[in-house]
Design an enzyme around this catalytic site. Sequence first.
Site, PDB file in Angstrom:
ATOM      1  N   GLU A 178     -12.995  14.428  -9.554  1.00  0.00           N
ATOM      2  CA  GLU A 178     -12.915  15.895  -9.426  1.00  0.00           C
ATOM      3  C   GLU A 178     -14.308  16.518  -9.363  1.00  0.00           C
ATOM      4  O   GLU A 178     -14.526  17.472  -8.618  1.00  0.00           O
ATOM      5  CB  GLU A 178     -12.110  16.502 -10.592  1.00  0.00           C
ATOM      6  CG  GLU A 178     -10.658  16.055 -10.678  1.00  0.00           C
ATOM      7  CD  GLU A 178      -9.873  16.200  -9.387  1.00  0.00           C
ATOM      8  OE1 GLU A 178     -10.194  17.092  -8.593  1.00  0.00           O
ATOM      9  OE2 GLU A 178      -8.959  15.385  -9.164  1.00  0.00           O
ATOM     10  N   THR A 223       8.833  37.898  -0.759  1.00  0.00           N
ATOM     11  CA  THR A 223       7.873  38.903  -0.303  1.00  0.00           C
ATOM     12  C   THR A 223       8.373  40.331  -0.561  1.00  0.00           C
ATOM     13  O   THR A 223       7.703  41.288  -0.199  1.00  0.00           O
ATOM     14  CB  THR A 223       7.566  38.730   1.201  1.00  0.00           C
ATOM     15  OG1 THR A 223       8.787  38.420   1.869  1.00  0.00           O
ATOM     16  CG2 THR A 223       6.573  37.623   1.422  1.00  0.00           C
ATOM     17  N   GLU A 258       4.150  37.958  -9.426  1.00  0.00           N
ATOM     18  CA  GLU A 258       4.906  38.396 -10.598  1.00  0.00           C
ATOM     19  C   GLU A 258       4.962  37.257 -11.613  1.00  0.00           C
ATOM     20  O   GLU A 258       4.737  37.438 -12.804  1.00  0.00           O
ATOM     21  CB  GLU A 258       6.321  38.820 -10.155  1.00  0.00           C
ATOM     22  CG  GLU A 258       7.179  39.459 -11.228  1.00  0.00           C
ATOM     23  CD  GLU A 258       7.884  38.472 -12.128  1.00  0.00           C
ATOM     24  OE1 GLU A 258       8.155  38.830 -13.282  1.00  0.00           O
ATOM     25  OE2 GLU A 258       8.133  37.342 -11.700  1.00  0.00           O
TER      26      GLU A 258
END
Length: 497
Positions: free
Chosen positions: A335, A111, A283
């Site tokens: 799905e 974090t 990131e």
Amino acid sequence: MLKEIGIGGGLGLIVGLLLLGLNIYPLIFILVLMLLVFKMMDMKGGMKQFNSIKGGAGRRSGLICFQDIGGQNSAKRELQEALDFLRDPDMIKAMGIRPLKGILLVGPPGTGKTLLARAAATYTNSEFIPAAGSEFIEMYAGVGAQRVRQLFQQARTMAKNNKKKSAIIFIDEIEILGAKRGSHSSHLEYDQTLNQLLVEMDGLSLDDEVTILMVAATNRHDLLDKALLRPGRFDRIVQVELPDCEGRLQILNIHARNKPLASDVNLENIAMETFGFSGAQLESLTNEAAILAFREKAKQLGTKHLKEAIDKVIMGEKLDRRPDKDECMRIAIHETGHAVISECIRPSSISTVAIVPRGKAMGYIRQIPEKDSYLYTREHLEGQIAVLLGGAVSEEEVLGSRSTGATMDFEQAIELARTIITSGLSSMGVVSTNDLPNGVLHEYMKEIISSQEERVRKLIRNYLPVIKNVAHYLLEKERISGNYLRELLRREQKNAV
Ligand code: ATP
């Protein structure tokens, strides 16, 4: 100095013995042995340099400022306030304020706790000395304590050498070094190390030539020894939470700065879809998207790269596992069942449907969260149970049987049913699940799940031809976006009328 006296004395003794004509070989053997033992002790203990210290200047080459950290506004604010004593020590002295010695950053992994500590060093123009809790722990009693002393000493020396008035020592994973005393099996070493840290912290003062501030990070605040947290030590605790939607957008913008984005990319949408992601995951997402674009020889990162990167960060790398044709069809129907139920319960909720194996899953759907939610109603939880059951019911209705592919769905559905009961949202009202008579909890959970199964079956029966057709598209494409799915559903429904 001692070393030189020892060498001189040893040589003198050897020459003396030679002159007396005595056998000096046993003595040489003993001396070599002693030398080896000293060398080993040096390597284990005192002479060991921390990576951080050896590479201190190198690691600092890319200075981090608070502006380089996305979100975390309250953590930044709290930290900056606490740091002002390093920037203006005279004012702090004049007001008679006890200087801060330690700041503890508490929050989940990735974090930005290390980033905050580095930004704190930039903000206060301090030398930054990072270390990890695990670097202090060795089998040998006393080594950790020696390293703590050395760390403080080197922080002072480095700050002086670089003409800085202050130094920030950052210890990541402080819980390894600062766990409650007596809680480790080899507790003598752990306790000595922690005691030494407490002693060093107690000795810190604003009048020192170099002012030292300790910053530590942990995600297991509960494990720390109380002595570390008492006033005068780590008495400023800063919570570093997972970023909210705005924070995620800021972090995405920071990490997308050096990447060529296509005009179709809307980072706000990506931020909305990444509820629960840490800064490190965001990131990684932008990095993975760039890698995907690079592999495709694309010049820019498009929305599809970013969305696939989200799947990769959540579910893991695509696997080479290739199910046979029948199994692929079953996965596609499964799905599609999840996706159709999700769209029925909350229109426009699907972001992706895929039959690509990733991690433990053979296929998956990804939903777009309505908003960042921290509280859920019974209706919402029941809706999620229905979506989870959609796969198995779809297999049963279209193919006539279920498969083991729904095991994980059922586990999650059972947990959600349990949450409904433990949160007092079931027809039982507020109950203590531990005190319920045998089997009652199970009966209520079964009731919640069965009623959702009924609801799902009715919906799936209305959509049978649509599910079959969408499953065929999915087989062909492997992965379809939510928008494409909605277009298919509209088209198929029109055809069915
Ligand atoms: P851990 O608890 O695992 O040590 P941490 O909280 O110290 O993790 P960092 O090491 O600071 O996390 O962050 C890891 C990487 O994630 C950073 O180098 C950065 O690329 C990215 N990152 C994390 N949080 C942020 C943020 N708030 N803004 C920008 N980047 C972030």
